[in-house]
Design a protein around this motif. Structure first.
Motif: not given
Ligand code: AKB
Length: 320
Positions: A86-89, A125-128, A150-152, A177-181, A190-194, A286-288
């Motif tokens: 389950m992604l960040s948002a 994992s993730s930049i989160a 929570v995701y991070g 640690r994937y960045p936004g894809l 459900g992600g912030t980078t959507d 909150s992310w890089p």
């Molecule tokens: C998200 O936005 O939650 C994901 C991620 C950066 O892991 N795309």
């Protein structure tokens, strides 16, 4: 004569969460390489027609250890790619569900590997994993983390467990640690980078986009082809090359929605964008902004191929 390579063409591979944004393209890439019957897709729902038609599919909940073990034993699975999460948002809305899914699925797979029922594990994992106290530019591999979502928190904990299972039980687990894809085959969810995918879809459909983060929000991003190449590369590497057993920083490019809008206007001159930041702004803040991935470059030869310009061209061409 067929292609000559060093891959074990007969190994059986299981993808958990095969119908998601990464899972779909990863399954197709692995089927292309190892053959359709060798790569078992699984998820709690059916996926795209191409994915469903191209090889075996199992309806499987990765948090159900018994069901997972049955599939692993039935197909004599050697490698597992655990893409269910389950992604960040969404995770901010359902914290306990996110924790249960993200952690229990990981424990199930790590325990199967510990008991030698599978040989090798990929877990994203993730930049989160980084947080507001992390250096924002060129974020190093080893630094302050302190995630505020929570995701991070689940990803940072997962990283520690991967490292622990490797050191304590010799589990061959590998992670990025994937960045936004950014991709066009399967929508993210459900992600912030959507926004970095939505913007292209809306640019083509409506010629305009209302963005849920502010124009100067600069985040690390990657085109899906690069992400799939990185995933296959880290799994191909010899075990001794993988010196980081928590998760590797991975980078390709960093940009803001304003940079994306300018890039889209090269192809769609009338494209307009406005900004209505919502709760996802705080997550993005909150992310890089950019990532130092020199350890991945050094250890297993990582090098990206897609910049923003190339990504925009690919997205607009394929979405049309
Ligand atoms: C998200 O936005 O939650 C994901 C991620 C950066 O892991 N795309």
């Amino acid at each position: 004569m067929g292609p000559i390579n060093n891959y074990n063409m007969h190994k059986s591979i299981l993808i958990l969460g095969a119908c998601g944004q990464i899972g779909t393209e990863l399954t197709l890439a692995l089927r292309e390489r190892y053959g359709n019957q060798q790569v078992i897709a699984s998820d709690i729902r059916e996926g795209s027609a191409q994915l469903m038609a191209s090889g075996p599919f199992e309806m499987l909940d990765a948090t159900n250890y018994g069901a997972l073990e049955d599939v692993v034993m039935h197909y004599e699975i050697e490698e597992v790619y655990l893409m269910a999460a389950m992604l960040s948002a969404t995770a901010e809305k359902f914290p306990m569900r996110a924790w249960n899914l993200n952690m229990n699925s990981l424990f199930n797979v790590l325990n199967l590997a510990k008991d030698k029922k599978i040989g090798k594990v990929f877990w994203p994992s993730s930049i989160a994993v980084f947080g507001p106290n992390t250096p924002k530019e060129n974020t190093p591999q080893h630094t302050i983390m302190e995630p505020s979502t929570v995701y991070g928190v689940s990803k940072q904990s997962g990283e520690r467990w991967c490292d622990y299972y490797h050191k304590k039980f010799g589990v061959d687990v590998r992670s990025i640690r994937y960045p936004g894809l950014i991709s066009w085959k399967t929508a993210p969810g459900g992600g912030t980078t959507d926004f970095a995918v939505d913007i292209y879809i809306q640019a083509i459909k409506e010629g305009k986009y209302s963005c849920f983060v502010s124009e100067e929000t600069r985040l690390p991003m990657m085109y899906m082809d690069d992400a799939i190449r990185a995933t296959l590369a880290i799994m191909d590497a010899d075990a001794e090359q993988i010196r980081v057993r928590s998760s590797y920083n991975l980078a390709a490019m960093s940009f803001s929605p304003a940079d994306m809008a300018a890039s889209i206007r090269e192809h769609i001159p009338g494209f307009s964008i406005d900004y209505e930041p919502d709760f996802r702004q705080a997550i993005a803040d909150s992310w890089p902004s950019s990532i130092d991935d020199s350890e991945a470059q050094k250890d297993w030869g990582w090098s990206p191929e897609f910049d923003l310009e190339k990504t925009t061209r690919e997205m607009l061409t394929n979405l049309k």
